[in-house]
Enzyme design. Structure first.
Site, PDB file in Angstrom:
ATOM      1  N   LYS A   1       4.048  -1.488  11.732  1.00 55.78           N
ATOM      2  CA  LYS A   1       2.736  -1.978  12.170  1.00 55.78           C
ATOM      3  C   LYS A   1       2.238  -1.157  13.356  1.00 55.78           C
ATOM      4  CE  LYS A   1       3.268  -6.886  10.958  1.00 55.78           C
ATOM      5  NZ  LYS A   1       2.182  -6.944   9.979  1.00 55.78           N
TER       6      LYS A   1
ATOM      7  N   ARG B   1       6.966 -12.304   1.266  1.00 59.77           N
ATOM      8  CA  ARG B   1       7.090 -12.726  -0.132  1.00 59.77           C
ATOM      9  C   ARG B   1       8.480 -12.412  -0.691  1.00 59.77           C
ATOM     10  NH1 ARG B   1       1.937  -9.130  -1.586  1.00 59.77           N
ATOM     11  NH2 ARG B   1       1.581  -9.549   0.616  1.00 59.77           N
TER      12      ARG B   1
HETATM   13  N1  BES Z   1       3.451 -11.377   8.911  1.00 60.75           N
HETATM   14  C1  BES Z   1       2.461 -10.583   8.298  1.00 60.75           C
HETATM   15  C2  BES Z   1       1.143 -11.321   8.106  1.00 60.75           C
HETATM   16  C3  BES Z   1       0.398 -11.737   9.338  1.00 60.75           C
HETATM   17  C4  BES Z   1      -0.684 -11.011   9.767  1.00 60.75           C
HETATM   18  C5  BES Z   1       0.732 -12.876  10.024  1.00 60.75           C
HETATM   19  C6  BES Z   1      -1.407 -11.400  10.870  1.00 60.75           C
HETATM   20  C7  BES Z   1       0.011 -13.276  11.131  1.00 60.75           C
HETATM   21  C8  BES Z   1      -1.059 -12.542  11.551  1.00 60.75           C
HETATM   22  C9  BES Z   1       2.937 -10.130   6.923  1.00 60.75           C
HETATM   23  O1  BES Z   1       4.294  -9.915   6.811  1.00 60.75           O
HETATM   24  C10 BES Z   1       2.266  -8.818   6.644  1.00 60.75           C
HETATM   25  O2  BES Z   1       2.553  -7.893   7.328  1.00 60.75           O
HETATM   26  N2  BES Z   1       1.424  -8.792   5.624  1.00 60.75           N
HETATM   27  C11 BES Z   1       0.745  -7.600   5.237  1.00 60.75           C
HETATM   28  C12 BES Z   1       0.836  -7.465   3.743  1.00 60.75           C
HETATM   29  C13 BES Z   1       0.321  -6.161   3.201  1.00 60.75           C
HETATM   30  C14 BES Z   1       1.225  -5.033   3.646  1.00 60.75           C
HETATM   31  C15 BES Z   1       0.263  -6.237   1.699  1.00 60.75           C
HETATM   32  C16 BES Z   1      -0.710  -7.736   5.677  1.00 60.75           C
HETATM   33  O3  BES Z   1      -1.279  -8.829   5.565  1.00 60.75           O
HETATM   34  O4  BES Z   1      -1.247  -6.755   6.184  1.00 60.75           O
HETATM   35 MN    MN Z   2       4.867  -7.967   7.400  1.00 60.86          MN
END
Ligand code: BES
Ligand code: MN
Ligand code: ZN
Length: 501
Positions: free
Chosen positions: A277, A351
């Protein structure tokens, strides 16, 4: 903070803060507020005349009594219109009362802002919502500052009531349980990732199990390997912290037949892994165990209230870290269900761990499953930080849940799960791929998880927008919100009363 009943004329109550209410259509003080007005030589009538007290919902007017009555101060809270008054307003008003008490450093509060009897609300719901709002408002996270400022505690709230029934008392017990469960979830979410490790989360779960005599089971890496939990293991590969599959069992019935399954994402810190990230606000990813925290908060409340329903709680817990051992984009993994997954983005890890969580919940007998996860950033784009998204494979089950959430005062909105969306998560070389592209990101994530629920009635709650708040309200602080604890407890109580079939 203790909440008890008190039957005494309002002018003789010795307290730091006496909280009374005023409806917006009233042109004169009514009931207990009228008694106080008289003792204060019409001071409150004057403020109403002058338009300082209008009765607008949640308006506050603080009045010092200078010894004219036994209470040191009076807080007049606006109740809005009498016809629109409801349980949600009771919760808000109790919260405003407690926040004001903290501000003026009141230790003892007495209140009956609306009369225990109100035509719109059953009286035990009044005491439920009052206790709930008070405890939610009183929550603060302790923190770690070396110079600790003493946080002011409200020690006692006395609810003025002429008659006290078991129902009224039960209302207080329920409201207290719902709120303390929520506050427990908030504590877990607010605890930083270096302390809130999977091991620590498991310890917190064991504490709850021991407190209420529940069975528990913590699966370690070798057992996960034996069971083939390739989803959880893949995500955990890059972390030095050992993963845990946390299980609590609450038996509310003779037979372990109808079992409600709660599955919560327990990702104690999400860096994104190799698909790292960006740095900005990455600290907030300590909240990525918010689903697991909500499940533990609900189990705390269920332990207190003992509804006649079986509940199995399953929390797959790990960190998502980049390292030389970490899983990579392109990897193919095999889950406990036997289904294979092509990993296209290691940041879509929630997931993967939920897949094994759901399969394991089914293995343990769950006949209906609710999973909760801070799963997608996309849900923030769709619904902001106001509303939790719900998706399902069973409309009847969701209808039950929506009713429970409404009763609990939590906002939930359904997103569709049409088959067309499933095309986006089909892989060329495995059963599924873990990203479905930019379009409908919350829905494709849900459908991925739902593939593991298969025929079992299932609801997915995406709380990525609602588990964390950047602003304070009457009932919340900044940080972890403990969202969905109350809704989970409410549906457990509902099935405890009416059965699951
Ligand atoms: N934990 C994150 C989602 C999240 C985002 C939680 C903002 C709280 C606040 C999750 O694991 C994630 O990183 N999701 C990605 C998925 C994508 C790579 C398909 C996302 O939402 O960007
Ligand atoms: Mn994630
Ligand atoms: Zn995540």
């Amino acid at each position: 903070m203790k909440i008890e009943f008190l039957n005494q004329p309002v002018t003789s109550i010795q307290t730091d803060l006496l909280v009374l209410g005023h409806y917006s259509e009233n042109t004169k003080p009514q009931g207990k507020l009228a008694d106080v007005d008289q003792a204060l030589d019409g001071a409150i009538s004057d403020l109403i005349q002058q338009g300082e007290i209008t009765g607008k919902a949640k308006e506050t007017t603080l009045i010092h009594t200078f010894g004219k009555i036994s209470a040191k101060r009076i807080l007049v809270i606006g109740l809005g219109e009498k016809d629109a008054f409801d349980q949600d307003m009771v919760r808000e008003i109790a919260a405003v009362a407690v926040k004001t008490a903290i501000k003026v450093k009141a230790k003892k509060v007495a209140s009956c802002p609306f009369g225990i009897k109100h035509p719109n609300i059953h009286e035990h719901h009044v005491t439920h919502s009052f206790a709930e709002g008070a405890h939610l408002a009183h929550y603060r996270f302790d923190g770690y500052s070396s110079k600790k400022e003493e946080q002011h505690q409200v020690e006692l709230i006395q609810l003025i009531a002429e008659e006290v029934s078991d129902e009224l008392k039960y209302g207080i017990e329920c409201g207290t349980a719902y709120a303390l469960g929520t506050n427990l979830a908030r504590d877990l979410v607010n605890t930083p990732g270096n302390k809130m490790t999977p091991t620590h989360m498991a310890e917190k779960a064991i504490e709850i199990a021991r407190r209420y005599g529940m069975e528990y089971e913590i699966l370690e890496r070798d057992e996960m390997e034996r069971l083939g939990m390739g989803g959880l293991l893949a995500v955990a590969q890059g972390s030095e912290q050992p993963p845990k599959m946390i299980v609590l069992k609450y038996r509310g019935r003779e037979q372990w037949d109808d079992v409600l399954g709660f599955v919560g994402k327990g990702l104690t810190f999400d860096t994104g892994g190799i698909s790292l990230k960006p740095g900005a606000n990455m600290d907030e990813m300590k909240m990525d165990m918010g689903g697991g925290a909500a499940v533990l908060g609900a189990m705390e409340a269920i332990g207190r209230l003992r509804p006649k329903v079986n509940v199995v709680a399953v929390i797959p817990s790990t960190e998502n870290m980049p390292s030389g051992k970490a899983y990579k984009p392109g990897d193919v993994i095999k889950t406990m269900s036997g289904k294979t997954i092509e990993v296209l983005n290691t940041d879509a890890e929630g997931r993967l761990i939920l897949s094994d969580g759901i399969t394991y919940a089914k293995h343990l007998g769950a006949s209906r499953i609710i999973d909760l996860a801070t799963l997608t950033g996309a849900v923030l784009i769709a619904l902001g930080d106001v509303t939790t998204a719900a998706m399902t494979n069973n409309e009847e089950f969701l209808a039950d849940f929506m009713k429970s959430a409404k009763k609990a005062g939590e906002k939930v909105w359904q997103l569709p799960t049409f088959d067309e969306y499933k095309e986006q998560i089909k892989s060329q070389i495995a059963d599924l791929k873990n990203t479905g592209g930019r379009l409908a990101g919350s829905i494709t994530a849900a459908l991925f998880v739902g593939a593991f629920a298969e025929e079992t009635p299932w609801i997915h709650l995406d709380i990525a927008g609602t588990a964390w708040s950047n602003k304070e309200t009457a009932t919340t602080q900044k940080g972890g919100t403990g969202v969905m604890v109350r809704s989970l407890v409410q549906i457990a109580k509902h099935y405890g009363k009416y059965g699951m079939r």
